[in-house]
Scaffold this motif. Structure first.
Motif, PDB file in Angstrom:
ATOM      1  N   MET A   1      17.555  25.323  -4.330  1.00 32.34           N
ATOM      2  CA  MET A   1      17.812  24.243  -3.375  1.00 32.34           C
ATOM      3  C   MET A   1      17.108  22.962  -3.824  1.00 32.34           C
ATOM      4  N   GLU A   2      17.837  21.879  -3.884  1.00 29.71           N
ATOM      5  CA  GLU A   2      17.284  20.611  -4.313  1.00 29.71           C
ATOM      6  C   GLU A   2      16.465  19.991  -3.184  1.00 29.71           C
ATOM      7  N   PRO A   3      15.358  19.339  -3.513  1.00 29.41           N
ATOM      8  CA  PRO A   3      14.569  18.670  -2.469  1.00 29.41           C
ATOM      9  C   PRO A   3      15.331  17.481  -1.915  1.00 29.41           C
ATOM     10  N   PRO A   4      15.141  17.145  -0.655  1.00 27.43           N
ATOM     11  CA  PRO A   4      15.844  15.997  -0.063  1.00 27.43           C
ATOM     12  C   PRO A   4      15.416  14.695  -0.731  1.00 27.43           C
ATOM     13  N   GLU A   5      16.397  13.772  -0.901  1.00 27.13           N
ATOM     14  CA  GLU A   5      16.158  12.515  -1.604  1.00 27.13           C
ATOM     15  C   GLU A   5      16.543  11.325  -0.735  1.00 27.13           C
ATOM     16  N   CYS A   6      15.951  10.208  -1.041  1.00 25.26           N
ATOM     17  CA  CYS A   6      16.348   8.948  -0.409  1.00 25.26           C
ATOM     18  C   CYS A   6      17.737   8.572  -0.915  1.00 25.26           C
ATOM     19  N   PRO A   7      18.674   8.204  -0.041  1.00 22.50           N
ATOM     20  CA  PRO A   7      20.038   7.876  -0.491  1.00 22.50           C
ATOM     21  C   PRO A   7      20.131   6.579  -1.283  1.00 22.50           C
ATOM     22  N   VAL A   8      19.037   5.798  -1.334  1.00 23.10           N
ATOM     23  CA  VAL A   8      19.060   4.528  -2.066  1.00 23.10           C
ATOM     24  C   VAL A   8      18.459   4.692  -3.461  1.00 23.10           C
ATOM     25  N   CYS A   9      17.197   5.095  -3.533  1.00 20.74           N
ATOM     26  CA  CYS A   9      16.522   5.185  -4.830  1.00 20.74           C
ATOM     27  C   CYS A   9      16.610   6.571  -5.448  1.00 20.74           C
ATOM     28  N   LEU A  10      17.105   7.551  -4.682  1.00 15.28           N
ATOM     29  CA  LEU A  10      17.266   8.944  -5.149  1.00 15.28           C
ATOM     30  C   LEU A  10      15.944   9.615  -5.495  1.00 15.28           C
ATOM     31  N   GLN A  11      14.845   9.070  -4.978  1.00 15.12           N
ATOM     32  CA  GLN A  11      13.534   9.689  -5.178  1.00 15.12           C
ATOM     33  C   GLN A  11      13.278  10.699  -4.073  1.00 15.12           C
ATOM     34  N   SER A  12      12.662  11.817  -4.433  1.00 19.61           N
ATOM     35  CA  SER A  12      12.349  12.844  -3.434  1.00 19.61           C
ATOM     36  C   SER A  12      11.350  12.298  -2.426  1.00 19.61           C
ATOM     37  N   PHE A  13      11.562  12.656  -1.161  1.00 15.78           N
ATOM     38  CA  PHE A  13      10.670  12.205  -0.105  1.00 15.78           C
ATOM     39  C   PHE A  13       9.278  12.835  -0.284  1.00 15.78           C
ATOM     40  N   ASP A  14       8.251  12.038   0.094  1.00 12.71           N
ATOM     41  CA  ASP A  14       6.880  12.566   0.110  1.00 12.71           C
ATOM     42  C   ASP A  14       6.089  11.809   1.157  1.00 12.71           C
ATOM     43  N   GLU A  15       4.801  12.116   1.266  1.00  9.97           N
ATOM     44  CA  GLU A  15       3.960  11.519   2.316  1.00  9.97           C
ATOM     45  C   GLU A  15       3.304  10.211   1.884  1.00  9.97           C
ATOM     46  N   LEU A  72      10.074  15.953   5.543  1.00 15.52           N
ATOM     47  CA  LEU A  72       8.785  15.997   4.865  1.00 15.52           C
ATOM     48  C   LEU A  72       8.366  17.438   4.599  1.00 15.52           C
ATOM     49  N   ARG A  73       8.537  18.296   5.576  1.00 14.69           N
ATOM     50  CA  ARG A  73       8.174  19.709   5.389  1.00 14.69           C
ATOM     51  C   ARG A  73       9.007  20.338   4.274  1.00 14.69           C
ATOM     52  N   LEU A  74      10.293  20.007   4.287  1.00 11.90           N
ATOM     53  CA  LEU A  74      11.179  20.572   3.267  1.00 11.90           C
ATOM     54  C   LEU A  74      10.820  20.046   1.878  1.00 11.90           C
ATOM     55  N   SER A  75      10.390  18.798   1.805  1.00 12.06           N
ATOM     56  CA  SER A  75      10.019  18.220   0.518  1.00 12.06           C
ATOM     57  C   SER A  75       8.742  18.830  -0.025  1.00 12.06           C
ATOM     58  N   LEU A  76       7.786  19.151   0.867  1.00 10.21           N
ATOM     59  CA  LEU A  76       6.531  19.726   0.415  1.00 10.21           C
ATOM     60  C   LEU A  76       6.705  21.121  -0.166  1.00 10.21           C
ATOM     61  N   GLN A  77       7.804  21.778   0.197  1.00 13.27           N
ATOM     62  CA  GLN A  77       8.063  23.119  -0.335  1.00 13.27           C
ATOM     63  C   GLN A  77       8.596  23.074  -1.762  1.00 13.27           C
ATOM     64  N   HIS A  78       8.942  21.897  -2.244  1.00 13.97           N
ATOM     65  CA  HIS A  78       9.475  21.746  -3.603  1.00 13.97           C
ATOM     66  C   HIS A  78       8.590  20.780  -4.386  1.00 13.97           C
ATOM     67  N   SER A  79       8.318  21.123  -5.583  1.00 10.97           N
ATOM     68  CA  SER A  79       7.573  20.210  -6.451  1.00 10.97           C
ATOM     69  C   SER A  79       8.491  19.077  -6.874  1.00 10.97           C
ATOM     70  N   PRO A  80       7.999  17.850  -6.891  1.00  5.55           N
ATOM     71  CA  PRO A  80       8.864  16.730  -7.293  1.00  5.55           C
ATOM     72  C   PRO A  80       9.284  16.849  -8.744  1.00  5.55           C
ATOM     73  N   SER A  81      10.490  16.529  -8.994  1.00 11.64           N
ATOM     74  CA  SER A  81      11.048  16.609 -10.349  1.00 11.64           C
ATOM     75  C   SER A  81      10.580  15.421 -11.162  1.00 11.64           C
ATOM     76  N   PRO A  82       9.905  15.664 -12.327  1.00  9.25           N
ATOM     77  CA  PRO A  82       9.436  14.547 -13.144  1.00  9.25           C
ATOM     78  C   PRO A  82      10.579  13.643 -13.592  1.00  9.25           C
ATOM     79  N   SER A  83      11.687  14.301 -13.908  1.00 10.45           N
ATOM     80  CA  SER A  83      12.813  13.496 -14.389  1.00 10.45           C
ATOM     81  C   SER A  83      13.321  12.555 -13.323  1.00 10.45           C
ATOM     82  N   SER A  84      13.337  13.082 -12.083  1.00  5.79           N
ATOM     83  CA  SER A  84      13.839  12.234 -11.016  1.00  5.79           C
ATOM     84  C   SER A  84      12.872  11.127 -10.683  1.00  5.79           C
ATOM     85  N   SER A  85      11.547  11.415 -10.746  1.00  3.55           N
ATOM     86  CA  SER A  85      10.584  10.380 -10.425  1.00  3.55           C
ATOM     87  C   SER A  85      10.531   9.305 -11.494  1.00  3.55           C
ATOM     88  N   SER A  86      10.708   9.748 -12.752  1.00  2.03           N
ATOM     89  CA  SER A  86      10.674   8.755 -13.825  1.00  2.03           C
ATOM     90  C   SER A  86      11.911   7.893 -13.844  1.00  2.03           C
TER      91      SER A  86
END
Length: 823
Positions: A1-15, A72-86
């Motif tokens: 399951m993919e972590p939820p992303e912002c529909p604009v920047c496509l970055q995974s949500f975090d705190e 936020l809870r769902l995002s914390l269960q997944h490690s952020p993808s380096p490729s997506s953050s970069s």
């Protein structure tokens, strides 16, 4: 399951960097993106996920919006993808709502690419005034072009389709020109484009101004510059050409020879200009060449096309090669033997001669060029030798042709003598039956140039131009623009072209079942017929709606009529209103409803389920005060709230469950004449000339569109909304268009008030005081929107209600009738 992303920047949500904030529409966007999204109006923002206009706390910023704890809870269960953050970059925040609507702007009626390609060549309807009306396939007509300064022009018909008397639909001028171009095959369009572009580049060609039609559903013409004098006008009466003949023999007229050489040089350069553009005339005559304003020679493309068309028609009538050759020379239409053979071969009547092995190309024009020069030099003797040719070699076309060439050479030798030997030799060589043995146009021009100026002094006169003999070019006389149907009459020609290219008479479908709105729009060019004329009301039609199996109509006669969608018979009449019924709306619920509002403030709810009842299910009245003038508009939202636009300048929200008033929205300064709902936003148009947007969540105002100075204020009588587009119709016949709340365009469509409007996809239908239903095409991109007139439907009365549904167009009129139009 993919972590939820912002529909604009496509970055995974975090705190920390991408905190999800919830908008009132229910979608979540990261806090950083919300801070940088554009705000066109204060305290509102468009959701980048659904494009809905929602409330936004501009002063407090996005941090005041609630966090989406579940994301936020769902995002914390997944490690952020380096490729997506970069790959994320907040400096590149797209407005993704533009991509969802890219398909919207593809024109429904014609190819957008075709329109873009040809639009710059379409002349305005008032740009040309015709001097005569002798219009046909085989002759051009004359006219005057109003291009700043009146200029003489010639008009060559390119395509013509017969009028469709049975159809109610009439094209707009530009749409008709585009439709004519669509009706042409690709070969004809390529030839036409080549001619138009060549005339711009070459100074030795009469300029082609563009394409024009005398009237909607009339022929399409190519408009060409017409010079004051052509060679046929000036030298057509020279029976013996430039060489005068007396009883004592030839009188060498040095002035005449010099004039011939100067004109011959200009003719060569004009033909060379054709070849440099990849064009081969195929047949030439004196009428194809004209003097320009400076005395130079230029080729008239319109006349060349018309001469080629006459020649093709003559070949279709006469099938014998010898008779054709004689007839063409006598009529001064000069076409090479290989061109003549090719035309006869296409009709299956070509003789078994040696001409069949010779290709058609630039050398074919060299033969025709020589005949034009010979016609100028020795006059009608060229045709006179043809008559003797037939008598001496009856039945042998090759021998007859050789005999004719010998006689032409003999005449030249007798009249020119040895002083002009090079001219005689090159002209006779141009008449060689084999195109490969003929000289180039450059060689003919050089020979004439050397006779005018001695070679040692001709350091500027020689043309350094080479044309590949292997390249044949596009031959006009064999091209698509000259091909005519077998029938000779104009009516049969037009009928056959119509059947082939457009589809002929309108295809009347009795039920229209299964037709989508896109099918309806696409079928308009084939014609529109009046399928039904629904009579029953006693006063002006005020509203139309389709629901279930029924068509509903309201009228100033205080009634609502129910019609069957199967056979359009009248089924029922709802009575009970004490005042004019101003609006109605259909509600698709488990028990379908019809709601109508009248000028006295009465709101009636009618049951649509069979059997139809006479009495309303429920009814109530708005509170009256001294400003009150009744209900003018109705609309129902998805949450089954009813909204009424009133004469007291307010909008009221009602619960359909218990008829209670939910709230009253104020802000307009005059009658609220029209309402619409789209994407949880309520749109209201008013006589104050503005459109106001309201949130359906809390009924708070979102923004105001169309605020003009009081002197320029024009009442809005109708609005229509289709997700990204908002169109408002005014009492002065003008419409205004907004895309995502950004003003895009304004255009006058009617001579008088626009009372009714309906939009389906890319098509906008408007009707009003001028007794016309106009059809527009909305096209463009994210930055520009074009409102193109496509056509109109003449009406017998003022159109007061319009509805496009299920492949049919319903129009209500002020004369109490409802007409059903079907493609």
């Amino acid at each position: 399951m993919e972590p939820p992303e912002c529909p604009v920047c496509l970055q995974s949500f975090d705190e920390r960097d991408a905190i999800p904030r919830v908008l009132s529409c229910g979608h979540s966007v990261c806090e950083a993106c919300l801070a940088e999204l554009p705000q066109r109006y204060q305290d509102t923002i468009r959701c980048p996920a659904c494009t809905q206009l929602v409330k936004y706390p501009s002063q407090q910023g996005p941090s005041s919006l609630p966090k989406n704890i579940d994301l936020l809870r769902l995002s914390l269960q997944h490690s952020p993808s380096p490729s997506s953050s970069s790959s994320s970059d907040h400096s590149q925040i797209p407005n993704q709502r533009s991509t969802t609507n890219s398909c919207y702007y593809h024109p429904p009626f014609s190819s957008h690419e075709l329109y873009v390609t040809w639009k710059d060549w379409i002349l305005p309807h008032d740009a040309v005034l015709t001097d005569d009306h002798c219009i046909g396939w085989f002759s051009s007509t004359k006219g005057r072009g109003c291009f700043g300064v009146n200029r003489s022009v010639s008009l060559a018909p390119i395509v013509c389709f017969p009028p469709r008397d049975r159809s109610k639909f009439r094209f707009s001028y530009v749409a008709w020109v585009i439709k004519c171009l669509e009706g042409m095959n690709e070969g004809a369009k390529e030839e036409l484009a080549l001619i138009l572009e060549a005339s711009v580049r070459q100074g030795r060609m009469c300029r082609v101004y563009g394409l024009w039609s005398e009237g909607v559903e009339g022929p399409l013409y190519m408009v060409c510059e017409r010079q004051r004098c052509n060679l046929l006008d000036k030298f057509g009466e020279l029976g013996n050409g430039f060489l005068a003949v007396s009883e004592g023999g030839l009188e060498l007229d040095k002035g005449g020879i010099f004039s011939f050489l100067m004109i011959g040089k200009g003719i060569c350069e004009a033909v060379l200009a054709l070849h440099l553009e990849g064009l081969v005339a195929g047949c030439l005559g004196l009428s194809c060449f004209s003097f320009d304003e400076l005395g130079g020679i230029c080729v008239d493309l319109n006349e060349a096309l018309m001469l080629a068309r006459k020649f093709v028609n003559a070949v279709s009538v006469e099938h014998k090669e010898e008779a054709m050759c004689k007839g063409c020379l006598e009529n001064e239409v000069f076409a090479s033997p290989e061109v003549l053979y090719e035309l006869l071969h296409k009709r299956g009547t070509a003789p078994d001669s040696g001409h069949s092995r010779y290709p058609i190309g630039y050398g074919s024009d060299v033969w025709s060029l020589a005949c034009v020069l010979l016609r100028l030099l020795i006059g009608n003797v060229l045709a006179w030798n043809t008559l003797e040719m037939k008598e001496e070699n009856d039945g042998d076309s090759s021998a007859s042709y050789a005999c004719w060439v010998e006689k032409v050479s003999s005449v030249l030798e007798d009249k020119l003598g040895s002083e002009y030997l090079s001219l005689r030799q090159i002209l006779c060589k141009c008449l060689d039956v084999n195109p490969g043995n003929r000289p180039d146009v450059v060689d003919v021009r050089k020979c004439i140039q050397n006779m005018l100026v001695k070679p040692q002094f001709d350091f500027l006169g020689n043309l350094e131009v080479t044309i590949s003999r292997d390249y044949t070019g596009i031959c006009l006389v064999l091209g698509e623009l000259c091909l005519l149907p077998k029938q000779s009459s104009n009516e049969l020609i037009e009928h056959e072209l119509w059947e082939k290219e457009i589809g002929g008479q309108p295809n009347v479908v009795q039920d229209g079942k299964g037709k989508s709105d896109e099918d309806f729009a696409a079928g308009l060019p084939k014609g529109m017929t009046e399928l039904k004329d629904l009579q029953g009301h006693l006063d002006c039609i005020s509203g139309l709606a389709v629901g279930g199996r029924y068509l509903l109509s309201s009228s100033f006669d205080k009634t609502v009529h129910v019609w069957s969608l199967q056979d359009f018979s009248h089924l029922h009449t709802f009575r009970g209103h004490e005042n004019k019924v101003m609006a109605l709306v259909y509600v698709d619920e488990e028990e379908p409803l019809c709601i109508s509002g009248d000028s006295g403030g009465g709101i009636f709810i009618w049951g649509i389920a069979a059997p139809l009842r006479q009495d309303p299910l429920r009814k109530w009245y708005e509170k009256k005060d001294w400003r009150f003038s009744g209900i003018h508009s109705l609309v129902v939202s998805k949450n089954h709230s009813l909204y009424t636009g009133s004469g007291d300048r307010t909008i009221k929200a009602w619960s359909l469950k218990d008829e209670t008033l939910i709230c009253t929205m104020t802000g307009h300064r005059s009658v609220v004449s029209t309402l619409a709902v789209c994407d949880e936003v309520l749109y209201s148009g008013s006589w104050d000339g503005t459109v106001r947007l309201w949130s359906l969540n809390d009924h708070s105002p979102l923004t105001v569109l169309g605020e003009d100075p009081p002197a320029e204020m024009k009442s809005i009588l109708a609005i229509t909304v289709d997700r990204h587009l908002l169109v408002a119709a005014h009492e002065n016949g003008c419409i205004k268009v907004w895309r995502n709340d950004v003003f895009m365009n304004s255009k006058t469509l009617h001579k008088g008030a626009i009372f009714a409007m309906s939009m389906q996809g890319k098509c906008l239908y408007t009707g009003g005081w001028d007794k016309n239903v106009n059809i527009q095409e909305l096209s463009g991109d994210e930055f520009e929107l074009d409102v193109k007139a496509y056509g109109s439907i003449p009406c017998s009365a003022v159109a007061t209600a319009i509805l496009c549904s299920q492949g049919k167009l319903y129009v209500g009129y002020a004369d109490k009738s409802i007409k059903l139009l079907l493609i």
